[in-house]
Design a protein around this motif. Structure first.
Motif, PDB file in Angstrom:
ATOM      1  N   ALA A  83     -29.764 106.566 -14.737  1.00 57.29           N
ATOM      2  CA  ALA A  83     -30.156 107.302 -13.543  1.00 57.29           C
ATOM      3  C   ALA A  83     -30.512 108.749 -13.874  1.00 57.29           C
ATOM      4  O   ALA A  83     -29.922 109.362 -14.768  1.00 57.29           O
ATOM      5  N   THR A  84     -31.453 109.277 -13.148  1.00 56.63           N
ATOM      6  CA  THR A  84     -31.761 110.703 -13.225  1.00 56.63           C
ATOM      7  C   THR A  84     -31.211 111.454 -12.016  1.00 56.63           C
ATOM      8  O   THR A  84     -31.043 112.669 -12.057  1.00 56.63           O
ATOM      9  N   GLU A  85     -30.932 110.713 -10.924  1.00 56.02           N
ATOM     10  CA  GLU A  85     -30.329 111.291  -9.725  1.00 56.02           C
ATOM     11  C   GLU A  85     -29.097 110.454  -9.395  1.00 56.02           C
ATOM     12  O   GLU A  85     -29.107 109.225  -9.518  1.00 56.02           O
ATOM     13  N   GLY A  86     -28.021 111.122  -8.957  1.00 57.25           N
ATOM     14  CA  GLY A  86     -26.800 110.399  -8.613  1.00 57.25           C
ATOM     15  C   GLY A  86     -26.198 110.919  -7.334  1.00 57.25           C
ATOM     16  O   GLY A  86     -26.274 112.119  -7.035  1.00 57.25           O
ATOM     17  N   PHE A  87     -25.577 110.028  -6.585  1.00 55.45           N
ATOM     18  CA  PHE A  87     -25.059 110.352  -5.257  1.00 55.45           C
ATOM     19  C   PHE A  87     -23.721 109.661  -5.069  1.00 55.45           C
ATOM     20  O   PHE A  87     -23.605 108.446  -5.252  1.00 55.45           O
ATOM     21  N   ASP A  88     -22.698 110.444  -4.729  1.00 53.45           N
ATOM     22  CA  ASP A  88     -21.345 109.910  -4.561  1.00 53.45           C
ATOM     23  C   ASP A  88     -21.115 109.456  -3.130  1.00 53.45           C
ATOM     24  O   ASP A  88     -21.491 110.157  -2.177  1.00 53.45           O
ATOM     25  N   LEU A  89     -20.467 108.312  -2.988  1.00 56.91           N
ATOM     26  CA  LEU A  89     -20.100 107.762  -1.682  1.00 56.91           C
ATOM     27  C   LEU A  89     -18.577 107.692  -1.576  1.00 56.91           C
ATOM     28  O   LEU A  89     -17.857 108.133  -2.466  1.00 56.91           O
ATOM     29  N   ASP A  90     -18.069 107.151  -0.484  1.00 60.27           N
ATOM     30  CA  ASP A  90     -16.626 107.054  -0.283  1.00 60.27           C
ATOM     31  C   ASP A  90     -16.015 106.163  -1.355  1.00 60.27           C
ATOM     32  O   ASP A  90     -16.597 105.148  -1.749  1.00 60.27           O
ATOM     33  N   GLY A  91     -14.814 106.546  -1.808  1.00 63.40           N
ATOM     34  CA  GLY A  91     -14.164 105.795  -2.872  1.00 63.40           C
ATOM     35  C   GLY A  91     -12.776 105.339  -2.500  1.00 63.40           C
ATOM     36  O   GLY A  91     -12.470 105.089  -1.332  1.00 63.40           O
ATOM     37  N   GLY A  92     -11.905 105.225  -3.496  1.00 64.98           N
ATOM     38  CA  GLY A  92     -10.548 104.761  -3.255  1.00 64.98           C
ATOM     39  C   GLY A  92     -10.527 103.354  -2.701  1.00 64.98           C
ATOM     40  O   GLY A  92     -11.207 102.453  -3.201  1.00 64.98           O
ATOM     41  N   GLY A  93      -9.755 103.158  -1.635  1.00 61.37           N
ATOM     42  CA  GLY A  93      -9.648 101.837  -1.023  1.00 61.37           C
ATOM     43  C   GLY A  93     -10.913 101.357  -0.356  1.00 61.37           C
ATOM     44  O   GLY A  93     -11.034 100.170  -0.027  1.00 61.37           O
ATOM     45  N   SER A  94     -11.871 102.249  -0.161  1.00 58.88           N
ATOM     46  CA  SER A  94     -13.139 101.853   0.452  1.00 58.88           C
ATOM     47  C   SER A  94     -14.101 101.218  -0.539  1.00 58.88           C
ATOM     48  O   SER A  94     -15.002 100.464  -0.136  1.00 58.88           O
ATOM     49  N   SER A  95     -13.937 101.508  -1.836  1.00 60.33           N
ATOM     50  CA  SER A  95     -14.915 101.066  -2.836  1.00 60.33           C
ATOM     51  C   SER A  95     -15.015  99.542  -2.889  1.00 60.33           C
ATOM     52  O   SER A  95     -14.059  98.854  -3.242  1.00 60.33           O
ATOM     53  N   THR A  96     -16.198  99.049  -2.546  1.00 60.73           N
ATOM     54  CA  THR A  96     -16.428  97.608  -2.481  1.00 60.73           C
ATOM     55  C   THR A  96     -17.876  97.310  -2.842  1.00 60.73           C
ATOM     56  O   THR A  96     -18.787  97.992  -2.374  1.00 60.73           O
ATOM     57  N   LEU A  97     -18.077  96.288  -3.671  1.00 61.08           N
ATOM     58  CA  LEU A  97     -19.419  95.778  -3.939  1.00 61.08           C
ATOM     59  C   LEU A  97     -19.412  94.276  -3.715  1.00 61.08           C
ATOM     60  O   LEU A  97     -18.548  93.573  -4.244  1.00 61.08           O
ATOM     61  N   VAL A  98     -20.364  93.807  -2.915  1.00 65.66           N
ATOM     62  CA  VAL A  98     -20.477  92.381  -2.630  1.00 65.66           C
ATOM     63  C   VAL A  98     -21.855  91.896  -3.065  1.00 65.66           C
ATOM     64  O   VAL A  98     -22.818  92.661  -3.115  1.00 65.66           O
ATOM     65  N   ALA A  99     -21.942  90.613  -3.382  1.00 65.11           N
ATOM     66  CA  ALA A  99     -23.218  90.013  -3.757  1.00 65.11           C
ATOM     67  C   ALA A  99     -23.191  88.526  -3.412  1.00 65.11           C
ATOM     68  O   ALA A  99     -22.129  87.894  -3.432  1.00 65.11           O
ATOM     69  N   ARG A 100     -24.367  87.987  -3.097  1.00 69.09           N
ATOM     70  CA  ARG A 100     -24.487  86.569  -2.738  1.00 69.09           C
ATOM     71  C   ARG A 100     -25.210  85.826  -3.856  1.00 69.09           C
ATOM     72  O   ARG A 100     -26.383  86.100  -4.126  1.00 69.09           O
ATOM     73  N   PRO A 101     -24.512  84.898  -4.520  1.00 63.39           N
ATOM     74  CA  PRO A 101     -25.162  84.124  -5.575  1.00 63.39           C
ATOM     75  C   PRO A 101     -26.300  83.279  -5.007  1.00 63.39           C
ATOM     76  O   PRO A 101     -26.311  82.927  -3.818  1.00 63.39           O
ATOM     77  N   ARG A 102     -27.227  82.945  -5.843  1.00 62.59           N
ATOM     78  CA  ARG A 102     -28.316  82.069  -5.402  1.00 62.59           C
ATOM     79  C   ARG A 102     -27.754  80.732  -4.922  1.00 62.59           C
ATOM     80  O   ARG A 102     -26.894  80.136  -5.574  1.00 62.59           O
ATOM     81  N   GLY A 103     -28.220  80.298  -3.786  1.00 62.04           N
ATOM     82  CA  GLY A 103     -27.772  79.035  -3.213  1.00 62.04           C
ATOM     83  C   GLY A 103     -26.571  79.163  -2.304  1.00 62.04           C
ATOM     84  O   GLY A 103     -26.236  78.223  -1.582  1.00 62.04           O
ATOM     85  N   ALA A 104     -25.895  80.304  -2.333  1.00 63.55           N
ATOM     86  CA  ALA A 104     -24.718  80.512  -1.479  1.00 63.55           C
ATOM     87  C   ALA A 104     -25.145  80.996  -0.101  1.00 63.55           C
ATOM     88  O   ALA A 104     -26.250  81.518   0.089  1.00 63.55           O
ATOM     89  N   THR A 105     -24.264  80.828   0.868  1.00 69.10           N
ATOM     90  CA  THR A 105     -24.556  81.255   2.237  1.00 69.10           C
ATOM     91  C   THR A 105     -23.809  82.537   2.614  1.00 69.10           C
ATOM     92  O   THR A 105     -24.099  83.124   3.651  1.00 69.10           O
ATOM     93  N   ARG A 106     -22.855  82.940   1.765  1.00 69.55           N
ATOM     94  CA  ARG A 106     -22.069  84.134   2.063  1.00 69.55           C
ATOM     95  C   ARG A 106     -21.912  84.975   0.797  1.00 69.55           C
ATOM     96  O   ARG A 106     -21.975  84.457  -0.312  1.00 69.55           O
TER      97      ARG A 106
END
Length: 382
Positions: free
Chosen positions: A334-357
Protein backbone atom coordinates in the motif's frame (compact mmCIF):
# COMPACT_ATOMS: atom_id res chain seq x y z
CA UNK A 1 1.97 -23.10 1.04
CA UNK A 2 1.78 -19.96 -1.04
CA UNK A 3 4.90 -18.00 -1.96
CA UNK A 4 6.27 -15.42 0.43
CA UNK A 5 4.82 -11.91 0.29
CA UNK A 6 6.70 -8.66 0.98
CA UNK A 7 5.16 -8.55 4.46
CA UNK A 8 5.75 -12.14 5.52
CA UNK A 9 4.55 -15.66 4.75
CA UNK A 10 1.16 -16.23 3.17
CA UNK A 11 -0.45 -19.21 4.91
CA UNK A 12 -3.31 -19.69 2.47
CA UNK A 13 -5.03 -17.88 -0.36
CA UNK A 14 -8.44 -18.19 -1.93
CA UNK A 15 -10.06 -16.58 -4.97
CA UNK A 16 -13.49 -15.41 -3.82
CA UNK A 17 -14.59 -13.97 -7.17
CA UNK A 18 -13.02 -12.33 -10.22
CA UNK A 19 -10.89 -9.49 -8.88
CA UNK A 20 -11.27 -10.54 -5.22
CA UNK A 21 -8.74 -12.63 -3.29
CA UNK A 22 -8.52 -13.62 0.37
CA UNK A 23 -5.30 -14.61 2.10
CA UNK A 24 -3.83 -14.70 5.58
CA UNK A 25 -0.32 -13.48 6.16
CA UNK A 26 2.12 -13.75 9.06
CA UNK A 27 3.58 -10.33 9.86
CA UNK A 28 6.93 -10.41 11.65
CA UNK A 29 7.54 -7.77 14.32
CA UNK A 30 10.14 -7.21 17.03
CA UNK A 31 7.78 -8.86 19.54
CA UNK A 32 6.92 -11.86 17.39
CA UNK A 33 4.51 -12.91 14.68
CA UNK A 34 1.11 -11.28 14.15
CA UNK A 35 -1.35 -12.83 11.73
CA UNK A 36 -3.26 -10.60 9.32
CA UNK A 37 -6.29 -11.55 7.25
CA UNK A 38 -6.38 -9.70 3.94
CA UNK A 39 -8.94 -9.29 1.17
CA UNK A 40 -7.50 -7.73 -1.98
CA UNK A 41 -9.88 -6.07 -4.44
CA UNK A 42 -8.95 -5.09 -8.00
CA UNK A 43 -11.11 -2.02 -8.60
CA UNK A 44 -10.37 -2.17 -12.32
CA UNK A 45 -12.43 -5.36 -12.48
CA UNK A 46 -15.99 -4.35 -13.32
CA UNK A 47 -17.29 -7.55 -11.72
CA UNK A 48 -16.84 -6.09 -8.22
CA UNK A 49 -17.62 -2.92 -6.31
CA UNK A 50 -17.03 -1.53 -2.81
CA UNK A 51 -19.93 -0.38 -0.65
CA UNK A 52 -20.86 0.60 2.88
CA UNK A 53 -22.00 -2.18 5.18
CA UNK A 54 -24.63 -0.66 7.46
CA UNK A 55 -27.80 -1.77 9.30
CA UNK A 56 -30.09 0.67 7.49
CA UNK A 57 -29.99 3.30 10.23
CA UNK A 58 -27.10 5.40 11.52
CA UNK A 59 -27.90 4.76 15.19
CA UNK A 60 -27.98 0.95 15.01
CA UNK A 61 -25.53 -1.94 15.16
CA UNK A 62 -25.14 -5.44 13.74
CA UNK A 63 -22.25 -7.91 13.49
CA UNK A 64 -20.16 -7.80 10.34
CA UNK A 65 -21.51 -11.23 9.37
CA UNK A 66 -25.09 -10.01 9.70
CA UNK A 67 -24.35 -6.89 7.70
CA UNK A 68 -22.53 -8.80 4.96
CA UNK A 69 -25.16 -11.53 4.63
CA UNK A 70 -28.01 -9.03 4.83
CA UNK A 71 -26.57 -7.03 1.93
CA UNK A 72 -25.21 -9.98 -0.05
CA UNK A 73 -21.53 -9.06 0.28
CA UNK A 74 -18.72 -11.35 -0.83
CA UNK A 75 -16.46 -10.09 1.96
CA UNK A 76 -16.22 -7.31 4.50
CA UNK A 77 -14.51 -5.76 7.50
CA UNK A 78 -15.71 -3.66 10.40
CA UNK A 79 -15.55 0.10 10.02
CA UNK A 80 -15.36 3.34 11.96
CA UNK A 81 -14.93 3.98 15.69
CA UNK A 82 -18.29 4.56 17.35
CA UNK A 83 -20.27 5.78 20.35
CA UNK A 84 -19.93 2.52 22.24
CA UNK A 85 -20.35 3.64 25.87
CA UNK A 86 -22.17 6.37 27.81
CA UNK A 87 -21.73 7.24 31.48
CA UNK A 88 -24.43 9.89 31.93
CA UNK A 89 -27.49 8.60 33.81
CA UNK A 90 -30.52 8.48 31.54
CA UNK A 91 -28.50 9.03 28.36
CA UNK A 92 -28.03 5.92 26.22
CA UNK A 93 -25.18 5.12 23.84
CA UNK A 94 -26.44 5.53 20.29
CA UNK A 95 -24.03 3.09 18.64
CA UNK A 96 -23.47 5.72 15.94
CA UNK A 97 -20.12 6.11 14.16
CA UNK A 98 -17.73 9.03 14.64
CA UNK A 99 -17.05 10.04 11.05
CA UNK A 100 -18.96 10.64 7.82
CA UNK A 101 -20.78 7.89 5.95
CA UNK A 102 -21.80 7.67 2.31
CA UNK A 103 -23.74 4.66 0.99
CA UNK A 104 -24.46 4.30 -2.74
CA UNK A 105 -23.77 8.00 -3.20
CA UNK A 106 -26.18 9.01 -0.43
CA UNK A 107 -24.76 10.94 2.57
CA UNK A 108 -25.98 9.26 5.77
CA UNK A 109 -24.15 11.34 8.38
CA UNK A 110 -21.43 13.90 9.03
CA UNK A 111 -18.55 13.92 11.53
CA UNK A 112 -18.83 14.68 15.26
CA UNK A 113 -16.52 17.35 16.78
CA UNK A 114 -12.96 16.14 17.31
CA UNK A 115 -13.27 16.33 21.11
CA UNK A 116 -16.29 14.01 21.02
CA UNK A 117 -14.69 11.12 19.16
CA UNK A 118 -13.88 7.61 20.40
CA UNK A 119 -10.63 5.85 19.48
CA UNK A 120 -6.87 6.35 19.80
CA UNK A 121 -5.24 9.77 19.46
CA UNK A 122 -5.36 11.18 15.96
CA UNK A 123 -2.14 11.85 14.06
CA UNK A 124 -1.17 15.50 13.74
CA UNK A 125 -3.32 17.29 11.18
CA UNK A 126 -6.04 14.64 11.13
CA UNK A 127 -9.70 15.33 11.92
CA UNK A 128 -12.93 13.40 12.37
CA UNK A 129 -13.82 14.40 8.79
CA UNK A 130 -11.13 12.11 7.33
CA UNK A 131 -12.51 9.25 5.24
CA UNK A 132 -11.45 6.46 2.96
CA UNK A 133 -13.74 6.20 -0.02
CA UNK A 134 -14.26 5.01 -3.55
CA UNK A 135 -15.37 7.61 -6.06
CA UNK A 136 -17.79 7.22 -8.91
CA UNK A 137 -14.62 6.82 -10.99
CA UNK A 138 -13.96 3.52 -9.13
CA UNK A 139 -10.75 4.92 -7.62
CA UNK A 140 -10.02 4.63 -3.90
CA UNK A 141 -8.70 7.66 -1.99
CA UNK A 142 -8.17 9.08 1.46
CA UNK A 143 -10.06 12.36 1.61
CA UNK A 144 -11.94 14.71 3.90
CA UNK A 145 -15.73 15.22 3.92
CA UNK A 146 -17.20 18.34 5.49
CA UNK A 147 -20.85 19.21 5.99
CA UNK A 148 -22.33 22.04 3.96
CA UNK A 149 -25.89 22.81 5.00
CA UNK A 150 -28.39 25.46 5.93
CA UNK A 151 -31.80 26.07 7.47
CA UNK A 152 -33.68 28.77 5.59
CA UNK A 153 -36.47 30.44 7.61
CA UNK A 154 -38.68 33.51 7.05
CA UNK A 155 -36.19 35.47 9.16
CA UNK A 156 -33.09 34.40 7.26
CA UNK A 157 -30.61 31.61 6.74
CA UNK A 158 -28.98 29.60 9.53
CA UNK A 159 -25.91 27.41 9.23
CA UNK A 160 -26.39 23.69 9.78
CA UNK A 161 -23.82 22.23 12.18
CA UNK A 162 -24.60 18.53 12.07
CA UNK A 163 -26.29 15.68 10.18
CA UNK A 164 -27.40 12.52 12.00
CA UNK A 165 -24.61 12.81 14.61
CA UNK A 166 -24.44 11.59 18.19
CA UNK A 167 -22.74 14.88 19.14
CA UNK A 168 -23.28 18.41 17.85
CA UNK A 169 -20.88 21.36 18.02
CA UNK A 170 -21.61 23.79 20.84
CA UNK A 171 -24.07 26.50 19.74
CA UNK A 172 -25.15 24.66 16.58
CA UNK A 173 -28.20 23.16 14.90
CA UNK A 174 -28.23 19.55 13.75
CA UNK A 175 -30.55 17.86 11.25
CA UNK A 176 -31.91 14.35 11.88
CA UNK A 177 -33.62 12.43 9.10
CA UNK A 178 -35.16 9.00 8.63
CA UNK A 179 -31.58 7.70 8.22
CA UNK A 180 -30.92 8.31 11.94
CA UNK A 181 -33.19 5.61 13.38
CA UNK A 182 -35.18 5.54 16.62
CA UNK A 183 -32.42 6.29 19.14
CA UNK A 184 -32.82 9.29 21.43
CA UNK A 185 -31.37 12.54 20.10
CA UNK A 186 -30.58 13.73 23.65
CA UNK A 187 -26.91 12.65 23.47
CA UNK A 188 -26.36 15.16 20.64
CA UNK A 189 -26.48 18.04 23.14
CA UNK A 190 -24.04 16.54 25.66
CA UNK A 191 -20.34 17.26 25.97
CA UNK A 192 -18.44 20.05 24.25
CA UNK A 193 -16.24 20.42 21.18
CA UNK A 194 -13.17 19.68 23.32
CA UNK A 195 -14.48 17.45 26.14
CA UNK A 196 -16.66 14.45 25.51
CA UNK A 197 -17.43 13.98 29.22
CA UNK A 198 -18.70 17.54 29.82
CA UNK A 199 -22.31 17.83 31.10
CA UNK A 200 -25.29 17.91 28.76
CA UNK A 201 -26.47 21.35 27.73
CA UNK A 202 -29.48 22.72 29.58
CA UNK A 203 -30.29 25.07 26.71
CA UNK A 204 -31.83 22.91 23.98
CA UNK A 205 -34.73 23.00 21.57
CA UNK A 206 -36.20 20.79 18.86
CA UNK A 207 -38.27 21.60 15.77
CA UNK A 208 -39.93 19.08 13.47
CA UNK A 209 -40.22 20.03 9.80
CA UNK A 210 -42.45 18.12 7.40
CA UNK A 211 -43.07 18.99 3.76
CA UNK A 212 -41.28 22.30 4.25
CA UNK A 213 -43.24 23.51 7.28
CA UNK A 214 -42.85 23.42 11.05
CA UNK A 215 -45.29 20.84 12.47
CA UNK A 216 -44.04 20.52 16.07
CA UNK A 217 -41.67 22.04 18.63
CA UNK A 218 -40.22 20.81 21.91
CA UNK A 219 -38.03 22.13 24.69
CA UNK A 220 -35.79 19.05 24.61
CA UNK A 221 -34.55 16.48 22.08
CA UNK A 222 -36.89 13.58 21.49
CA UNK A 223 -36.73 9.95 20.44
CA UNK A 224 -38.43 7.60 18.01
CA UNK A 225 -38.39 6.87 14.30
CA UNK A 226 -38.39 9.86 11.97
CA UNK A 227 -40.70 9.35 8.95
CA UNK A 228 -39.43 9.81 5.40
CA UNK A 229 -39.89 13.40 4.28
CA UNK A 230 -39.48 14.69 7.84
CA UNK A 231 -36.45 16.45 9.34
CA UNK A 232 -35.99 17.05 13.06
CA UNK A 233 -33.81 20.05 13.91
CA UNK A 234 -32.00 19.90 17.26
CA UNK A 235 -30.39 23.05 18.62
CA UNK A 236 -28.11 23.67 21.56
CA UNK A 237 -27.20 27.07 23.12
CA UNK A 238 -27.30 29.67 20.32
CA UNK A 239 -28.75 27.08 17.97
CA UNK A 240 -31.61 26.48 20.43
CA UNK A 241 -32.24 30.21 20.71
CA UNK A 242 -32.51 30.48 16.92
CA UNK A 243 -34.93 27.55 16.71
CA UNK A 244 -37.20 29.06 19.39
CA UNK A 245 -38.03 31.83 16.92
CA UNK A 246 -39.84 29.30 14.71
CA UNK A 247 -43.55 28.62 15.12
CA UNK A 248 -45.90 25.98 13.79
CA UNK A 249 -46.89 26.50 10.19
CA UNK A 250 -43.83 28.54 9.23
CA UNK A 251 -41.98 27.57 6.08
CA UNK A 252 -38.51 26.09 6.58
CA UNK A 253 -36.12 24.67 4.01
CA UNK A 254 -33.34 22.36 5.17
CA UNK A 255 -30.44 21.59 2.83
CA UNK A 256 -27.35 19.49 3.44
CA UNK A 257 -24.56 17.73 1.57
CA UNK A 258 -21.09 16.36 2.23
CA UNK A 259 -18.34 18.15 0.35
CA UNK A 260 -15.04 16.40 -0.45
CA UNK A 261 -11.85 18.41 -0.08
CA UNK A 262 -10.69 16.88 -3.37
CA UNK A 263 -13.93 17.71 -5.18
CA UNK A 264 -14.44 14.00 -5.93
CA UNK A 265 -17.94 12.56 -5.92
CA UNK A 266 -18.05 9.45 -3.71
CA UNK A 267 -20.17 6.34 -4.13
CA UNK A 268 -18.86 5.06 -0.79
CA UNK A 269 -17.03 6.62 2.15
CA UNK A 270 -16.37 5.75 5.79
CA UNK A 271 -14.57 7.43 8.69
CA UNK A 272 -11.39 6.55 10.56
CA UNK A 273 -7.96 8.16 10.30
CA UNK A 274 -4.98 8.07 7.91
CA UNK A 275 -1.69 6.44 8.90
CA UNK A 276 0.16 6.23 5.59
CA UNK A 277 0.35 8.81 2.77
CA UNK A 278 2.39 8.63 -0.42
CA UNK A 279 4.22 5.61 0.96
CA UNK A 280 5.32 7.36 4.17
CA UNK A 281 3.87 6.89 7.68
CA UNK A 282 2.33 10.04 9.13
CA UNK A 283 4.32 11.86 11.78
CA UNK A 284 3.45 11.29 15.41
CA UNK A 285 1.88 7.83 15.07
CA UNK A 286 1.69 6.00 18.40
CA UNK A 287 4.55 3.50 18.70
CA UNK A 288 3.77 2.14 22.18
CA UNK A 289 0.21 0.82 22.53
CA UNK A 290 -0.39 -2.47 20.76
CA UNK A 291 -3.83 -3.77 19.77
CA UNK A 292 -5.67 -6.00 17.35
CA UNK A 293 -6.47 -3.63 14.47
CA UNK A 294 -8.48 -3.24 11.27
CA UNK A 295 -7.24 -1.11 8.39
CA UNK A 296 -7.49 -0.31 4.70
CA UNK A 297 -4.58 -0.08 2.29
CA UNK A 298 -4.68 1.60 -1.10
CA UNK A 299 -2.27 0.56 -3.87
CA UNK A 300 -1.73 0.93 -7.61
CA UNK A 301 -2.84 4.55 -7.74
CA UNK A 302 -6.15 3.81 -6.07
CA UNK A 303 -7.03 0.82 -8.25
CA UNK A 304 -6.29 -1.86 -5.64
CA UNK A 305 -7.82 -2.00 -2.17
CA UNK A 306 -6.54 -4.06 0.75
CA UNK A 307 -8.98 -4.84 3.58
CA UNK A 308 -6.96 -5.97 6.60
CA UNK A 309 -7.95 -7.34 10.01
CA UNK A 310 -5.55 -8.78 12.54
CA UNK A 311 -6.19 -12.08 14.25
CA UNK A 312 -7.33 -11.90 17.88
CA UNK A 313 -6.29 -15.37 19.01
CA UNK A 314 -4.12 -15.39 22.18
CA UNK A 315 -1.07 -16.39 20.15
CA UNK A 316 -1.34 -13.20 18.08
CA UNK A 317 -3.23 -10.85 20.40
CA UNK A 318 -0.18 -8.66 21.03
CA UNK A 319 -1.25 -6.95 17.79
CA UNK A 320 0.46 -3.89 16.35
CA UNK A 321 1.04 -0.29 17.33
CA UNK A 322 -0.41 2.31 14.97
CA UNK A 323 3.12 3.05 13.76
CA UNK A 324 3.71 -0.66 13.06
CA UNK A 325 0.37 -0.85 11.27
CA UNK A 326 1.44 1.88 8.85
CA UNK A 327 4.74 0.10 8.22
CA UNK A 328 3.06 -3.26 7.62
CA UNK A 329 0.51 -1.76 5.23
CA UNK A 330 3.43 -0.39 3.24
CA UNK A 331 5.07 -3.84 3.21
CA UNK A 332 1.81 -5.28 1.90
CA UNK A 333 2.17 -2.93 -1.07
CA UNK A 334 0.00 0.00 0.00
CA UNK A 335 0.99 3.60 -0.57
CA UNK A 336 -1.95 4.96 1.47
CA UNK A 337 -3.21 3.51 4.75
CA UNK A 338 -6.26 4.16 6.89
CA UNK A 339 -6.95 2.90 10.41
CA UNK A 340 -10.40 1.68 11.45
CA UNK A 341 -11.86 0.51 14.77
CA UNK A 342 -9.89 -2.29 16.40
CA UNK A 343 -9.83 -4.44 19.50
CA UNK A 344 -13.00 -6.47 19.91
CA UNK A 345 -14.46 -4.86 16.81
CA UNK A 346 -11.80 -6.21 14.42
CA UNK A 347 -13.54 -8.66 12.11
CA UNK A 348 -13.01 -9.90 8.55
CA UNK A 349 -15.58 -12.09 6.83
CA UNK A 350 -15.56 -13.75 3.42
CA UNK A 351 -17.89 -16.02 1.44
CA UNK A 352 -16.26 -19.01 -0.28
CA UNK A 353 -17.33 -19.79 -3.80
CA UNK A 354 -20.51 -21.83 -3.78
CA UNK A 355 -21.43 -20.82 -0.22
CA UNK A 356 -24.55 -18.86 0.68
CA UNK A 357 -23.18 -17.15 3.80
CA UNK A 358 -19.95 -15.52 4.87
CA UNK A 359 -17.68 -16.96 7.52
CA UNK A 360 -15.46 -15.09 9.99
CA UNK A 361 -11.85 -15.53 8.87
CA UNK A 362 -9.98 -13.87 11.72
CA UNK A 363 -10.66 -14.60 15.38
CA UNK A 364 -12.31 -11.63 17.15
CA UNK A 365 -10.43 -10.92 20.36
CA UNK A 366 -13.63 -10.96 22.46
CA UNK A 367 -14.27 -14.57 21.37
CA UNK A 368 -17.25 -13.61 19.21
CA UNK A 369 -18.27 -10.84 16.83
CA UNK A 370 -19.08 -7.42 18.22
CA UNK A 371 -22.05 -5.49 16.83
CA UNK A 372 -20.78 -2.44 14.91
CA UNK A 373 -22.46 0.50 13.13
CA UNK A 374 -20.79 0.08 9.75
CA UNK A 375 -18.13 -1.61 7.69
CA UNK A 376 -16.65 -1.96 4.23
CA UNK A 377 -18.25 -4.53 1.95
CA UNK A 378 -17.06 -6.14 -1.29
CA UNK A 379 -19.93 -6.89 -3.68
CA UNK A 380 -20.42 -8.58 -7.02
CA UNK A 381 -21.39 -5.77 -9.38
CA UNK A 382 -24.99 -6.13 -10.54
Amino acid sequence: MAAATPAGSAQRSEQLAPGVEYRDVDLRTARGVVRAHVVTVDLRDRHVRIGLLHPGKVAARRTVSQLADGQGALAGINGDFFHITETRPGVAATGSAVGPEIADGHPLKAAVPKGQRFGPALPSGSTTEDVVGVGTDRTARIDRLSLSGSVTTPAGRLKLGGLNQYALPVGSIGAYTSDWGSASRARATCGTDTRRSAPCSKDTYEVTVRNGRVVATSGKPGTGTIPAGTTVLVGREDGARQLRKLTKGQSVRVEHRLVAASGVRYAFAIGGFPVLRNGAPLKGLDAKATAVRTAVGIANGGHRLLLVALDGRPAYRRGLTVAELAAQLKKLGATEGFDLDGGGSSTLVARPRGATRVSVRNHPSDGSERAVPNGIGVFAAG
